[in-house]
Design an enzyme around this catalytic site. Structure first.
Site, PDB file in Angstrom:
ATOM      1  N   GLY A  10     -12.900  50.715 -18.121  1.00  0.00           N
ATOM      2  CA  GLY A  10     -12.365  50.030 -16.962  1.00  0.00           C
ATOM      3  C   GLY A  10     -13.122  50.440 -15.708  1.00  0.00           C
ATOM      4  N   CYS A  11     -12.461  50.357 -14.594  1.00  0.00           N
ATOM      5  CA  CYS A  11     -13.074  50.697 -13.310  1.00  0.00           C
ATOM      6  C   CYS A  11     -13.495  52.161 -13.281  1.00  0.00           C
ATOM      7  CB  CYS A  11     -12.075  50.418 -12.180  1.00  0.00           C
ATOM      8  SG  CYS A  11     -12.699  50.894 -10.563  1.00  0.00           S
ATOM      9  N   PHE A  12     -14.725  52.420 -12.863  1.00  0.00           N
ATOM     10  CA  PHE A  12     -15.198  53.801 -12.855  1.00  0.00           C
ATOM     11  C   PHE A  12     -14.503  54.666 -11.817  1.00  0.00           C
ATOM     12  CE2 PHE A  12     -19.454  51.938 -11.062  1.00  0.00           C
ATOM     13  CZ  PHE A  12     -18.871  51.589  -9.858  1.00  0.00           C
TER      14      PHE A  12
END
Length: 181
Positions: A10-12
């Site tokens: 997902g989003c880092f």
């Protein structure tokens, strides 16, 4: 001697923040890997056309925190059953993936995915809800732009950080309290 894993879930920003909350982690770098475009920008990766995933490069001291804990934390901070998305973040750039450098890392990653399957997988006789985390050879890793590095610490009141990243950090801190920084 330190070790480094490159993983995507997902989003880092979320992975970065959760790993920074663990003792023994010496460095977390947000970046892009797994695609074909050299030196991609955030805007290019967001289109999904580059093939890259938002990923983090996590460097840690295995004498302070075992590699298995680093990997089990990975499977705690995201839902590995979601194909090419995490929550509202959608596209292959948000895929769940582990990028191995060598056969030793591949074996560690495979074992971690199997442990995660015991927790996350679908009921026997079904395939819906199975862990979809891929194991991919590590190619070039490109550091994300400076403003993405340690984003949560720099922007703790930003809406996404409050709604998405903070709960993931809290979940990892609770599950791995003995390693909390």
């Amino acid at each position: 001697m330190s070790q480094t894993f490159v993983i995507a879930g997902g989003c880092f920003w979320c992975l970065d923040a959760a790993y920074r909350a663990l003792r023994g982690v010496s460095s977390v770098v947000s970046g892009y890997t797994g695609g074909a475009r050299p030196h991609p920008t955030y805007e290019q990766v967001c289109t999904g056309a580059t093939g890259h995933a938002e990923a983090v490069k996590v460097t840690f001291d295995p004498e302070t925190i075992a590699p298995e804990i680093i990997l089990d934390a990975f499977f705690t901070m995201h839902d590995p059953r979601q194909l090419n998305h995490q929550g509202a973040d959608r596209g292959t750039q948000y895929r769940s993936a582990m990028f191995y450098e060598d056969e030793e890392q591949k074996a560690l990653f495979t074992a971690a995915r199997e442990r995660a399957s015991e927790i996350w997988d679908a009921p026997v006789g079904t395939t819906e809800g199975a862990v979809v985390t891929t194991l991919e050879p590590l190619g070039e890793f490109y550091d994300a732009e400076d403003y993405h590095q340690d984003f949560f610490a720099k922007n703790p009141t930003q809406g996404y950080c409050l709604a998405v990243a903070a709960p993931k950090v809290n979940k990892v801190r609770a599950r791995f309290a003995e390693y909390a920084a």
